[in-house]
Scaffold this motif. Structure first.
Motif, PDB file in Angstrom:
ATOM      1  N   TYR A   1      29.641  72.798  45.600  1.00  0.00           N
ATOM      2  CA  TYR A   1      29.223  74.199  45.602  1.00  0.00           C
ATOM      3  C   TYR A   1      28.760  74.587  44.205  1.00  0.00           C
ATOM      4  O   TYR A   1      28.997  73.878  43.227  1.00  0.00           O
ATOM      5  N   ARG A   2      28.124  75.730  44.126  1.00  0.00           N
ATOM      6  CA  ARG A   2      27.549  76.195  42.877  1.00  0.00           C
ATOM      7  C   ARG A   2      28.318  77.423  42.369  1.00  0.00           C
ATOM      8  O   ARG A   2      28.591  78.349  43.131  1.00  0.00           O
ATOM      9  N   VAL A   3      28.650  77.405  41.085  1.00  0.00           N
ATOM     10  CA  VAL A   3      29.241  78.576  40.430  1.00  0.00           C
ATOM     11  C   VAL A   3      28.135  79.239  39.622  1.00  0.00           C
ATOM     12  O   VAL A   3      27.659  78.685  38.624  1.00  0.00           O
ATOM     13  N   PRO A   4      27.644  80.429  40.041  1.00  0.00           N
ATOM     14  CA  PRO A   4      26.469  81.023  39.406  1.00  0.00           C
ATOM     15  C   PRO A   4      26.727  81.648  38.049  1.00  0.00           C
ATOM     16  O   PRO A   4      25.816  81.813  37.248  1.00  0.00           O
ATOM     17  N   GLU A   5      27.971  82.028  37.768  1.00  0.00           N
ATOM     18  CA  GLU A   5      28.253  82.689  36.494  1.00  0.00           C
ATOM     19  C   GLU A   5      29.703  82.459  36.091  1.00  0.00           C
ATOM     20  O   GLU A   5      30.520  81.985  36.878  1.00  0.00           O
TER      21      GLU A   5
ATOM     22  N   GLY B   1      27.722  76.201  37.069  1.00  0.00           N
ATOM     23  CA  GLY B   1      27.131  74.907  37.406  1.00  0.00           C
ATOM     24  C   GLY B   1      27.597  74.416  38.757  1.00  0.00           C
ATOM     25  O   GLY B   1      28.081  75.190  39.588  1.00  0.00           O
ATOM     26  N   ILE B   2      27.433  73.108  38.988  1.00  0.00           N
ATOM     27  CA  ILE B   2      27.814  72.482  40.243  1.00  0.00           C
ATOM     28  C   ILE B   2      29.242  71.971  40.136  1.00  0.00           C
ATOM     29  O   ILE B   2      29.636  71.375  39.131  1.00  0.00           O
ATOM     30  N   CYS B   3      30.028  72.218  41.180  1.00  0.00           N
ATOM     31  CA  CYS B   3      31.407  71.743  41.225  1.00  0.00           C
ATOM     32  C   CYS B   3      31.638  70.914  42.480  1.00  0.00           C
ATOM     33  O   CYS B   3      30.955  71.084  43.492  1.00  0.00           O
ATOM     34  N   PHE B   4      32.627  70.027  42.400  1.00  0.00           N
ATOM     35  CA  PHE B   4      33.004  69.191  43.546  1.00  0.00           C
ATOM     36  C   PHE B   4      34.518  69.209  43.693  1.00  0.00           C
ATOM     37  O   PHE B   4      35.234  68.950  42.738  1.00  0.00           O
TER      38      PHE B   4
ATOM     39  N   ASP C   1      18.430  67.419  39.014  1.00  0.00           N
ATOM     40  CA  ASP C   1      17.680  68.058  40.098  1.00  0.00           C
ATOM     41  C   ASP C   1      18.038  67.498  41.465  1.00  0.00           C
ATOM     42  O   ASP C   1      18.143  68.238  42.443  1.00  0.00           O
ATOM     43  N   SER C   2      18.243  66.177  41.554  1.00  0.00           N
ATOM     44  CA  SER C   2      18.532  65.568  42.847  1.00  0.00           C
ATOM     45  C   SER C   2      19.864  66.045  43.410  1.00  0.00           C
ATOM     46  O   SER C   2      20.019  66.199  44.620  1.00  0.00           O
ATOM     47  N   ILE C   3      20.837  66.282  42.530  1.00  0.00           N
ATOM     48  CA  ILE C   3      22.129  66.799  42.971  1.00  0.00           C
ATOM     49  C   ILE C   3      22.036  68.294  43.217  1.00  0.00           C
ATOM     50  O   ILE C   3      22.496  68.812  44.231  1.00  0.00           O
ATOM     51  N   SER C   4      21.409  69.004  42.303  1.00  0.00           N
ATOM     52  CA  SER C   4      21.313  70.455  42.398  1.00  0.00           C
ATOM     53  C   SER C   4      20.591  70.895  43.660  1.00  0.00           C
ATOM     54  O   SER C   4      20.942  71.904  44.274  1.00  0.00           O
ATOM     55  N   ALA C   5      19.580  70.131  44.062  1.00  0.00           N
ATOM     56  CA  ALA C   5      18.794  70.496  45.242  1.00  0.00           C
ATOM     57  C   ALA C   5      19.618  70.465  46.520  1.00  0.00           C
ATOM     58  O   ALA C   5      19.277  71.133  47.505  1.00  0.00           O
ATOM     59  N   ALA C   6      20.721  69.704  46.516  1.00  0.00           N
ATOM     60  CA  ALA C   6      21.537  69.585  47.713  1.00  0.00           C
ATOM     61  C   ALA C   6      22.551  70.710  47.853  1.00  0.00           C
ATOM     62  O   ALA C   6      23.189  70.843  48.901  1.00  0.00           O
ATOM     63  N   VAL C   7      22.671  71.540  46.821  1.00  0.00           N
ATOM     64  CA  VAL C   7      23.716  72.573  46.817  1.00  0.00           C
ATOM     65  C   VAL C   7      23.095  73.955  46.969  1.00  0.00           C
ATOM     66  O   VAL C   7      22.191  74.324  46.205  1.00  0.00           O
ATOM     67  N   PRO C   8      23.531  74.758  47.952  1.00  0.00           N
ATOM     68  CA  PRO C   8      22.956  76.092  48.155  1.00  0.00           C
ATOM     69  C   PRO C   8      23.145  76.995  46.948  1.00  0.00           C
ATOM     70  O   PRO C   8      24.075  76.831  46.153  1.00  0.00           O
ATOM     71  N   ASN C   9      22.255  77.971  46.804  1.00  0.00           N
ATOM     72  CA  ASN C   9      22.327  78.946  45.711  1.00  0.00           C
ATOM     73  C   ASN C   9      23.147  80.173  46.058  1.00  0.00           C
ATOM     74  O   ASN C   9      23.361  81.034  45.198  1.00  0.00           O
ATOM     75  N   ASP C  10      23.597  80.294  47.308  1.00  0.00           N
ATOM     76  CA  ASP C  10      24.275  81.518  47.744  1.00  0.00           C
ATOM     77  C   ASP C  10      25.800  81.444  47.621  1.00  0.00           C
ATOM     78  O   ASP C  10      26.506  82.318  48.114  1.00  0.00           O
ATOM     79  N   GLY C  11      26.316  80.395  46.976  1.00  0.00           N
ATOM     80  CA  GLY C  11      27.753  80.275  46.799  1.00  0.00           C
ATOM     81  C   GLY C  11      28.466  79.534  47.910  1.00  0.00           C
ATOM     82  O   GLY C  11      29.669  79.247  47.785  1.00  0.00           O
ATOM     83  N   THR C  12      27.766  79.239  49.004  1.00  0.00           N
ATOM     84  CA  THR C  12      28.388  78.466  50.073  1.00  0.00           C
ATOM     85  C   THR C  12      28.440  76.997  49.680  1.00  0.00           C
ATOM     86  O   THR C  12      27.676  76.532  48.843  1.00  0.00           O
ATOM     87  N   SER C  13      29.342  76.265  50.301  1.00  0.00           N
ATOM     88  CA  SER C  13      29.529  74.860  49.965  1.00  0.00           C
ATOM     89  C   SER C  13      28.825  73.958  50.971  1.00  0.00           C
ATOM     90  O   SER C  13      28.485  74.391  52.077  1.00  0.00           O
TER      91      SER C  13
END
Length: 217
Positions: free
Chosen positions: A127-131, A136-139, A170-182
């Motif tokens: 998932y993505r932590v926007p702020e 960044g991206i977390c697992f 980019d390859s990892i980031s593209a797989a993770v939504p920007n809306d906070g969902t996992s």
């Protein structure tokens, strides 16, 4: 300036299953024996800076049992195998000072970090932590996937670490939504680093590098 910090730390030590560190009570009596998680600590063997004592030879870890039952931590030394992970770097910093009552000098764990060699392939959530401090991206691996694997002292109330991804390309980031969902994924991680300090937990994120990602529909 340390009163608030030590009160918080004393609570964390109690909750993490390691006893407050028993033994000598005078700063100039450093031959006294102090006990941390069942291990005797000799301050003369550590690097001293003011009231802080540091070693890069060992740290304190617990093994996850797959739930949040807070397993007991114990000492692991550089070169130890931790269920397939090699402990390659470690640091433990102790603070010698008054207990929260202000009447007795005790030894407290102030900071711990552990770096491991060895890859793991685990199912979990990306998932993505926007702020915030951990943007960044977390697992987060599934708790049953992390069973038997290390938890850093001070974070033993979690079934599995929450890793901030250090190489979120980019390859990892593209797989993770920007809306906070996992997104569910099978992820291969490497260069694991677990951290804890007696300040804000957000300032000591666990980190890892992602080698491969296979999203699960």
């Amino acid at each position: 300036m340390f009163n608030g910090k030590k009160i918080i730390l004393a609570a964390v030590i109690f909750l993490s299953g390691c006893s407050a560190i028993e033994g000598g009570t005078a700063e100039n009596d450093i031959n006294s024996s102090f006990e941390v998680c069942g291990e005797e600590i000799n301050l003369q063997e550590l690097v001293k800076e003011e009231n802080y004592y540091t070693t890069d030879e060992y740290c304190f870890l617990a093994l996850s049992d797959g739930d949040e039952s807070e397993p007991e931590a114990r000492k692991y030394s550089i070169g130890d195998d931790v269920n397939g992970l090699l402990l390659s770097q470690a640091r433990t910093v102790f603070y010698l000072g008054n207990d929260p009552s202000g009447f007795e000098e005790q030894l407290y764990v102030d900071l711990i970090s552990a770096v491991f060699s060895g890859r793991l392939t685990l199912t979990g959530n990306l998932y993505r932590v926007p702020e915030g401090p951990n943007t960044g991206i977390c697992f987060t691996p599934d708790s049953d996937e992390w069973k038997g694997l290390p938890l850093i002292y001070g974070k033993t109330d979690k079934a599995a670490p929450n890793f901030r991804v250090r190489n979120a390309e980019d390859s990892i980031s593209a797989a993770v939504p920007n809306d906070g969902t996992s997104v569910r994924a099978k992820v291969t991680i490497d260069n694991l680093c677990l951290k804890w300090n007696n300040g804000s937990a957000s300032e000591s994120p666990d980190t890892a590098e992602i080698i491969a990602v296979d999203c699960i529909d």
